[in-house]
Scaffold this motif. Structure first.
Motif, PDB file in Angstrom:
ATOM      1  N   PRO A 175      -5.116   2.828   8.558  1.00  0.00           N
ATOM      2  CA  PRO A 175      -4.055   1.811   8.582  1.00  0.00           C
ATOM      3  C   PRO A 175      -4.568   0.409   8.908  1.00  0.00           C
ATOM      4  O   PRO A 175      -4.026  -0.570   8.437  1.00  0.00           O
ATOM      5  N   ASP A 176      -5.651   0.315   9.701  1.00  0.00           N
ATOM      6  CA  ASP A 176      -6.206  -0.986  10.082  1.00  0.00           C
ATOM      7  C   ASP A 176      -7.684  -1.034   9.718  1.00  0.00           C
ATOM      8  O   ASP A 176      -8.553  -0.734  10.545  1.00  0.00           O
ATOM      9  N   PRO A 177      -7.997  -1.413   8.464  1.00  0.00           N
ATOM     10  CA  PRO A 177      -9.410  -1.443   8.055  1.00  0.00           C
ATOM     11  C   PRO A 177     -10.207  -2.474   8.851  1.00  0.00           C
ATOM     12  O   PRO A 177      -9.693  -3.521   9.225  1.00  0.00           O
ATOM     13  N   ALA A 178     -11.474  -2.133   9.106  1.00  0.00           N
ATOM     14  CA  ALA A 178     -12.326  -2.995   9.922  1.00  0.00           C
ATOM     15  C   ALA A 178     -12.871  -4.194   9.155  1.00  0.00           C
ATOM     16  O   ALA A 178     -13.377  -5.138   9.765  1.00  0.00           O
ATOM     17  N   GLY A 179     -12.785  -4.170   7.848  1.00  0.00           N
ATOM     18  CA  GLY A 179     -13.327  -5.273   7.066  1.00  0.00           C
ATOM     19  C   GLY A 179     -12.694  -5.335   5.695  1.00  0.00           C
ATOM     20  O   GLY A 179     -11.846  -4.514   5.342  1.00  0.00           O
ATOM     21  N   PRO A 180     -13.140  -6.309   4.886  1.00  0.00           N
ATOM     22  CA  PRO A 180     -12.581  -6.445   3.539  1.00  0.00           C
ATOM     23  C   PRO A 180     -13.148  -5.401   2.584  1.00  0.00           C
ATOM     24  O   PRO A 180     -14.204  -4.826   2.835  1.00  0.00           O
ATOM     25  N   CYS A 181     -12.429  -5.169   1.513  1.00  0.00           N
ATOM     26  CA  CYS A 181     -12.900  -4.260   0.475  1.00  0.00           C
ATOM     27  C   CYS A 181     -12.426  -4.801  -0.876  1.00  0.00           C
ATOM     28  O   CYS A 181     -11.663  -5.757  -0.937  1.00  0.00           O
ATOM     29  N   THR A 182     -12.875  -4.167  -1.932  1.00  0.00           N
ATOM     30  CA  THR A 182     -12.540  -4.637  -3.282  1.00  0.00           C
ATOM     31  C   THR A 182     -11.348  -3.902  -3.875  1.00  0.00           C
ATOM     32  O   THR A 182     -11.069  -4.053  -5.070  1.00  0.00           O
ATOM     33  N   CYS A 183     -10.627  -3.152  -3.082  1.00  0.00           N
ATOM     34  CA  CYS A 183      -9.467  -2.417  -3.594  1.00  0.00           C
ATOM     35  C   CYS A 183      -8.392  -3.399  -4.059  1.00  0.00           C
ATOM     36  O   CYS A 183      -8.266  -4.501  -3.528  1.00  0.00           O
ATOM     37  N   PRO A 184      -7.597  -2.972  -5.035  1.00  0.00           N
ATOM     38  CA  PRO A 184      -6.612  -3.886  -5.631  1.00  0.00           C
ATOM     39  C   PRO A 184      -5.397  -4.148  -4.732  1.00  0.00           C
ATOM     40  O   PRO A 184      -5.080  -3.356  -3.846  1.00  0.00           O
ATOM     41  N   LEU A 185      -4.772  -5.277  -5.007  1.00  0.00           N
ATOM     42  CA  LEU A 185      -3.489  -5.588  -4.383  1.00  0.00           C
ATOM     43  C   LEU A 185      -2.397  -5.070  -5.314  1.00  0.00           C
ATOM     44  O   LEU A 185      -2.497  -5.191  -6.528  1.00  0.00           O
ATOM     45  N   ARG A 186      -1.381  -4.508  -4.730  1.00  0.00           N
ATOM     46  CA  ARG A 186      -0.280  -3.942  -5.510  1.00  0.00           C
ATOM     47  C   ARG A 186       1.048  -4.377  -4.908  1.00  0.00           C
ATOM     48  O   ARG A 186       1.115  -4.874  -3.792  1.00  0.00           O
ATOM     49  N   GLN A 187       2.111  -4.134  -5.663  1.00  0.00           N
ATOM     50  CA  GLN A 187       3.454  -4.320  -5.122  1.00  0.00           C
ATOM     51  C   GLN A 187       3.706  -3.206  -4.115  1.00  0.00           C
ATOM     52  O   GLN A 187       3.400  -2.045  -4.373  1.00  0.00           O
ATOM     53  N   ALA A 188       4.244  -3.545  -2.987  1.00  0.00           N
ATOM     54  CA  ALA A 188       4.572  -2.543  -1.977  1.00  0.00           C
ATOM     55  C   ALA A 188       5.735  -1.688  -2.461  1.00  0.00           C
ATOM     56  O   ALA A 188       6.639  -2.177  -3.147  1.00  0.00           O
ATOM     57  N   TRP A 189       5.706  -0.424  -2.069  1.00  0.00           N
ATOM     58  CA  TRP A 189       6.765   0.501  -2.482  1.00  0.00           C
ATOM     59  C   TRP A 189       8.147  -0.020  -2.095  1.00  0.00           C
ATOM     60  O   TRP A 189       9.070   0.022  -2.902  1.00  0.00           O
ATOM     61  N   GLY A 190       8.293  -0.520  -0.886  1.00  0.00           N
ATOM     62  CA  GLY A 190       9.600  -1.003  -0.433  1.00  0.00           C
ATOM     63  C   GLY A 190      10.125  -2.145  -1.290  1.00  0.00           C
ATOM     64  O   GLY A 190      11.326  -2.229  -1.557  1.00  0.00           O
ATOM     65  N   SER A 191       9.236  -3.014  -1.730  1.00  0.00           N
ATOM     66  CA  SER A 191       9.640  -4.128  -2.599  1.00  0.00           C
ATOM     67  C   SER A 191      10.129  -3.616  -3.946  1.00  0.00           C
ATOM     68  O   SER A 191      11.130  -4.105  -4.478  1.00  0.00           O
ATOM     69  N   LEU A 192       9.417  -2.650  -4.499  1.00  0.00           N
ATOM     70  CA  LEU A 192       9.813  -2.088  -5.789  1.00  0.00           C
ATOM     71  C   LEU A 192      11.142  -1.343  -5.678  1.00  0.00           C
ATOM     72  O   LEU A 192      11.989  -1.443  -6.565  1.00  0.00           O
ATOM     73  N   ASP A 193      11.317  -0.625  -4.589  1.00  0.00           N
ATOM     74  CA  ASP A 193      12.552   0.120  -4.380  1.00  0.00           C
ATOM     75  C   ASP A 193      13.751  -0.831  -4.288  1.00  0.00           C
ATOM     76  O   ASP A 193      14.787  -0.601  -4.902  1.00  0.00           O
ATOM     77  N   ALA A 194      13.582  -1.918  -3.540  1.00  0.00           N
ATOM     78  CA  ALA A 194      14.656  -2.911  -3.417  1.00  0.00           C
ATOM     79  C   ALA A 194      14.922  -3.594  -4.757  1.00  0.00           C
ATOM     80  O   ALA A 194      16.078  -3.843  -5.123  1.00  0.00           O
ATOM     81  N   LEU A 195      13.859  -3.901  -5.494  1.00  0.00           N
ATOM     82  CA  LEU A 195      13.991  -4.525  -6.808  1.00  0.00           C
ATOM     83  C   LEU A 195      14.816  -3.649  -7.751  1.00  0.00           C
ATOM     84  O   LEU A 195      15.745  -4.126  -8.418  1.00  0.00           O
ATOM     85  N   ILE A 196      14.504  -2.362  -7.788  1.00  0.00           N
ATOM     86  CA  ILE A 196      15.236  -1.439  -8.661  1.00  0.00           C
ATOM     87  C   ILE A 196      16.702  -1.385  -8.253  1.00  0.00           C
ATOM     88  O   ILE A 196      17.593  -1.360  -9.108  1.00  0.00           O
ATOM     89  N   GLY A 197      16.979  -1.411  -6.969  1.00  0.00           N
ATOM     90  CA  GLY A 197      18.366  -1.418  -6.512  1.00  0.00           C
ATOM     91  C   GLY A 197      19.123  -2.636  -7.001  1.00  0.00           C
ATOM     92  O   GLY A 197      20.273  -2.537  -7.462  1.00  0.00           O
ATOM     93  N   ARG A 198      18.484  -3.808  -6.927  1.00  0.00           N
ATOM     94  CA  ARG A 198      19.141  -5.038  -7.399  1.00  0.00           C
ATOM     95  C   ARG A 198      19.328  -5.023  -8.910  1.00  0.00           C
ATOM     96  O   ARG A 198      20.387  -5.406  -9.419  1.00  0.00           O
ATOM     97  N   LEU A 199      18.312  -4.571  -9.644  1.00  0.00           N
ATOM     98  CA  LEU A 199      18.417  -4.529 -11.108  1.00  0.00           C
ATOM     99  C   LEU A 199      19.442  -3.494 -11.567  1.00  0.00           C
ATOM    100  O   LEU A 199      20.145  -3.713 -12.557  1.00  0.00           O
ATOM    101  N   ARG A 200      19.533  -2.419 -10.844  1.00  0.00           N
ATOM    102  CA  ARG A 200      20.527  -1.392 -11.158  1.00  0.00           C
ATOM    103  C   ARG A 200      21.942  -1.969 -11.052  1.00  0.00           C
ATOM    104  O   ARG A 200      22.778  -1.764 -11.919  1.00  0.00           O
ATOM    105  N   ALA A 201      22.186  -2.733  -9.988  1.00  0.00           N
ATOM    106  CA  ALA A 201      23.494  -3.368  -9.797  1.00  0.00           C
ATOM    107  C   ALA A 201      23.723  -4.454 -10.847  1.00  0.00           C
ATOM    108  O   ALA A 201      24.814  -4.558 -11.420  1.00  0.00           O
TER     109      ALA A 201
END
Length: 194
Positions: free
Chosen positions: A103-129
């Protein structure tokens, strides 16, 4: 004063009124130089929902060939969610990363940045409405598809595992009966007696 100037003066004062008093119904006609009343202020949720709806509509227009909203289905929605990942801000560690599951990495890495699940879930709720508010039928709503729910669940689980943050479903609080003071005193008295 010409008749045109006289009529113009009457419309600025209000039909049926004069400077000497009220002879007509007293209705005042607004002049042309007053600004129209401001539209009601939208809530933060409503503003975000409108922005999301416009963004999705623009995404469909930019497809080759463009997709009409009436022909949109869950696969277009899934493609849209994948497209949004490039704008994400949540670091999601890949399986081979040394920080995978931490949960708390000690340093940087090259892993990708993504949309957080919670953001996508909220987005789908708004688009659904928004879909239904803009004339879409609820039984045809592509944002309410089971495939979308499965996709979001997979994203939630994979992000939780990659970031080492277990996802626990919140349990509903149960209303526990509260003992009255007399009941407590009676039960403690009985315990002392035995």
């Amino acid at each position: 004063m010409s008749s045109d100037q006289h009529l113009k003066g009457r419309s600025e004062l209000g039909e049926g009124s004069s400077s000497g008093g009220d002879r007509g119904g007293g209705a005042i006609i607004p002049s042309d130089n007053q600004p129209p009343p401001a539209p009601p202020q939208l809530s933060r949720y409503e503003s975000q929902k409108r922005r999301d709806w416009n963004t999705f509509g623009q995404y469909l227009k930019n497809q080759r060939p463009p997709v009409a909203l009436s022909h949109c289905n869950y696969s277009h929605v899934l493609d849209f969610l994948r497209y949004l990942d490039q704008f994400g801000k949540t670091k999601v560690h890949l399986q081979g990363c040394v920080f995978f599951g931490h949960p708390d990495p000690a340093g940087p890495c090259t892993c990708p940045l993504r949309q957080a699940w919670g953001s996508l879930d909220a987005l789908i709720g708004r688009l659904r409405a928004a879909y239904e508010e803009n004339g879409g039928l609820s039984e045809m709503n592509p944002f309410a598809s089971g495939a979308i729910r499965v996709y979001l669940r997979e994203i939630r689980d994979s992000q939780a595992k990659a970031r080492g943050i277990p996802y626990k479903k919140k349990k509903k609080k149960r209303n526990t009966p509260i003992m009255k003071a007399n009941d407590e005193e009676t039960s403690s008295f009985r315990m002392q007696q035995s």
